[in-house]
Motif scaffolding. Structure first.
Motif, short mmCIF file in Angstrom:
data_model
loop_
_atom_site.label_atom_id
_atom_site.label_comp_id
_atom_site.label_asym_id
_atom_site.label_seq_id
_atom_site.Cartn_x
_atom_site.Cartn_y
_atom_site.Cartn_z
N MET A 1 0.83 -1.19 0.00
CA MET A 1 0.00 0.00 0.00
C MET A 1 0.87 1.25 0.00
O MET A 1 1.93 1.28 0.64
CB MET A 1 -0.91 0.02 1.23
CG MET A 1 -1.99 -1.05 1.23
SD MET A 1 -2.99 -0.98 2.72
CE MET A 1 -3.77 0.62 2.52
N LYS A 2 0.41 2.28 -0.70
CA LYS A 2 1.17 3.52 -0.74
C LYS A 2 0.22 4.70 -0.87
O LYS A 2 -0.94 4.56 -1.27
CB LYS A 2 2.18 3.51 -1.88
CG LYS A 2 1.59 3.41 -3.27
CD LYS A 2 2.69 3.35 -4.33
CE LYS A 2 3.51 2.08 -4.22
NZ LYS A 2 4.51 1.96 -5.31
N ILE A 3 0.73 5.88 -0.52
CA ILE A 3 -0.07 7.09 -0.58
C ILE A 3 0.86 8.26 -0.86
O ILE A 3 2.04 8.24 -0.48
CB ILE A 3 -0.84 7.30 0.76
CG1 ILE A 3 -1.87 8.42 0.63
CG2 ILE A 3 0.12 7.58 1.91
CD1 ILE A 3 -2.77 8.54 1.85
N ILE A 43 4.53 7.69 0.53
CA ILE A 43 4.74 6.78 1.66
C ILE A 43 4.29 5.38 1.26
O ILE A 43 3.16 5.18 0.80
CB ILE A 43 3.96 7.25 2.90
CG1 ILE A 43 4.27 8.72 3.21
CG2 ILE A 43 4.28 6.37 4.11
CD1 ILE A 43 3.41 9.31 4.32
N THR A 44 5.19 4.42 1.42
CA THR A 44 4.92 3.03 1.07
C THR A 44 5.10 2.16 2.29
O THR A 44 6.11 2.29 3.01
CB THR A 44 5.88 2.55 -0.04
OG1 THR A 44 5.84 3.46 -1.14
CG2 THR A 44 5.50 1.16 -0.52
N LYS A 86 8.47 3.29 4.00
CA LYS A 86 9.45 4.07 3.25
C LYS A 86 8.80 5.40 2.91
O LYS A 86 7.70 5.45 2.37
CB LYS A 86 9.87 3.35 1.97
CG LYS A 86 10.89 4.15 1.14
CD LYS A 86 11.49 3.35 0.00
CE LYS A 86 10.50 3.15 -1.13
NZ LYS A 86 11.14 2.57 -2.35
N ILE A 87 9.50 6.49 3.24
CA ILE A 87 8.99 7.84 2.98
C ILE A 87 9.93 8.52 1.99
O ILE A 87 11.09 8.77 2.30
CB ILE A 87 8.88 8.66 4.28
CG1 ILE A 87 7.98 7.95 5.29
CG2 ILE A 87 8.35 10.07 3.98
CD1 ILE A 87 7.91 8.64 6.65
N GLU A 88 9.41 8.76 0.79
CA GLU A 88 10.19 9.45 -0.24
C GLU A 88 9.72 10.90 -0.30
O GLU A 88 8.55 11.17 -0.56
CB GLU A 88 9.97 8.77 -1.59
CG GLU A 88 10.39 7.30 -1.62
CD GLU A 88 9.90 6.59 -2.86
OE1 GLU A 88 10.62 6.60 -3.87
OE2 GLU A 88 8.78 6.04 -2.82
N GLU A 115 -3.49 7.22 7.84
CA GLU A 115 -4.37 6.54 6.89
C GLU A 115 -3.86 5.14 6.55
O GLU A 115 -4.63 4.17 6.59
CB GLU A 115 -4.48 7.38 5.61
CG GLU A 115 -5.46 6.82 4.60
CD GLU A 115 -5.73 7.77 3.44
OE1 GLU A 115 -6.12 7.28 2.36
OE2 GLU A 115 -5.54 8.98 3.61
N LEU A 116 -2.56 5.02 6.25
CA LEU A 116 -2.03 3.72 5.84
C LEU A 116 -2.05 2.69 6.97
O LEU A 116 -2.32 1.51 6.74
CB LEU A 116 -0.59 3.90 5.33
CG LEU A 116 -0.42 4.54 3.96
CD1 LEU A 116 1.06 4.70 3.63
CD2 LEU A 116 -1.10 3.72 2.87
N TRP A 117 -1.76 3.15 8.19
CA TRP A 117 -1.77 2.24 9.34
C TRP A 117 -3.16 2.14 9.99
O TRP A 117 -3.32 1.47 11.01
CB TRP A 117 -0.73 2.68 10.36
CG TRP A 117 0.68 2.30 9.97
CD1 TRP A 117 1.06 1.29 9.16
CD2 TRP A 117 1.89 2.95 10.39
NE1 TRP A 117 2.43 1.23 9.05
CE2 TRP A 117 2.98 2.25 9.79
CE3 TRP A 117 2.18 4.04 11.21
CZ2 TRP A 117 4.31 2.62 9.99
CZ3 TRP A 117 3.51 4.41 11.42
CH2 TRP A 117 4.57 3.69 10.81
N GLN A 118 -4.13 2.84 9.39
CA GLN A 118 -5.54 2.78 9.84
C GLN A 118 -5.66 3.05 11.34
O GLN A 118 -6.32 2.30 12.07
CB GLN A 118 -6.14 1.42 9.47
CG GLN A 118 -6.13 1.14 7.97
CD GLN A 118 -6.73 -0.21 7.60
OE1 GLN A 118 -6.90 -1.09 8.43
NE2 GLN A 118 -7.04 -0.37 6.33
#
Length: 288
Positions: A1-3, A43-44, A86-88, A115-118
């Motif tokens: 998942m990524k955002i 963010i992945t 991973k944060i780019e 959001e990604l970790w809910q």
């Protein structure tokens, strides 16, 4: 998942330093607003339990000193998250410029990982967590326009200011916020009328907003860095309606509502200062 999360820069329309607190910080009252100059964070989620930072900037650290890293580490510890990320960071906001680039990256990391970790955290909860990392992070979580008090972590949203161009000019120097605060004398420094600025914004009075611009830190930075003073004077000569240094500097911004004047100011600054940007006030109450 990524955002992908947007991390806008901010400027201070008014910054008043009231007094030094017992905890070593200064009590402030500020009006801040986000502008359309932004970093972007991709963010992945990772299978391995680690935090990885990558950046297009060769200046900011990619380790535990990075504020986005600190955001991820704090969330992982507080909520017992065993998943990595991973944060780019695609950097557009100049570093050490008084534009809260690092704080905005931190806030964007908090919003994205929420959001990604809910985690289901509200913006208020994220802002409280962000305030543990840096004074400007709480404002950057919300974005828009707000009055910030305390050491900057108490944030009250207000209306958006009248639409305008923001011309930014950053000299090729970095300024330490801590060093500037260390040298300020609150008994003799300029104290802007923050309430009048709030009133000008709430009534969409652009002319009065320009007239009420003010920053208690400005005189300290201008004395230490004459180049900043020269940029400010140049912007005034080129016809900006209001000119002010943002935060502790060294970036100076000028305001205008006209495209032709914006282009004239930008062109006039090009040979005078390497880093020149023309962006809009965002005017949104919450960063999406």
């Amino acid at each position: 998942m990524k955002i992908t999360v947007k991390a806008p820069a901010k400027i201070n329309l008014a910054l008043d330093v009231l007094h030094k607190r017992n905890d070593g910080y200064h009590e402030v009252k500020m009006v801040m607003t986000t502008i359309d100059l932004a970093d972007h964070l991709r963010i992945t989620l990772l299978e391995s339990d680690r935090i990885q930072i990558e950046s297009t900037s060769g200046i900011i650290p990619n380790d535990k000193r990075n504020l986005a890293y600190k955001a991820a580490a704090l969330l992982k510890e507080r909520f017992a998250i065993k998943q990595g990320c991973k944060i780019e960071i695609s950097k557009k906001i100049p570093v050490a410029a008084g534009l809260a680039g690092g704080s905005s990256d931190c806030a964007a990391a908090l919003r994205g990982l929420n959001e990604l970790w809910q985690l289901g955290l509200s913006l208020d909860e994220l802002a409280t967590i962000g305030a543990e990392i840096g004074s400007d992070v709480a404002f950057c979580v919300y974005g828009g326009t707000a009055v910030a008090t305390g050491r900057g972590e108490i944030v009250k949203p207000i209306s958006s200011p009248a639409p305008a161009w923001v011309i930014l000019a950053k000299p090729s120097i970095g300024v330490s916020t801590a060093d500037i605060y260390e040298q300020i004398d609150v008994s003799t420094c300029f104290h802007p009328n923050v309430e009048a600025m709030i009133q000008a914004i709430e009534t969409q009075n652009y002319k009065d907003m320009c007239h009420k611009l003010g920053n208690s830190l400005e005189d300290v930075t201008l004395k230490l860095y004459p180049k900043v003073a020269k940029i400010k004077e140049k912007m005034k000569q080129l016809g900006a309606d209001g000119v002010l240094m943002s935060g502790s500097g060294p970036t100076v911004f000028g305001l205008t509502q006209y495209d032709t004047k914006m282009r004239r100011i930008v062109n006039g600054l090009r040979g005078f200062c390497k880093n020149v940007y023309a962006v809009r006030l965002l005017g949104k109450n919450i960063v999406e």
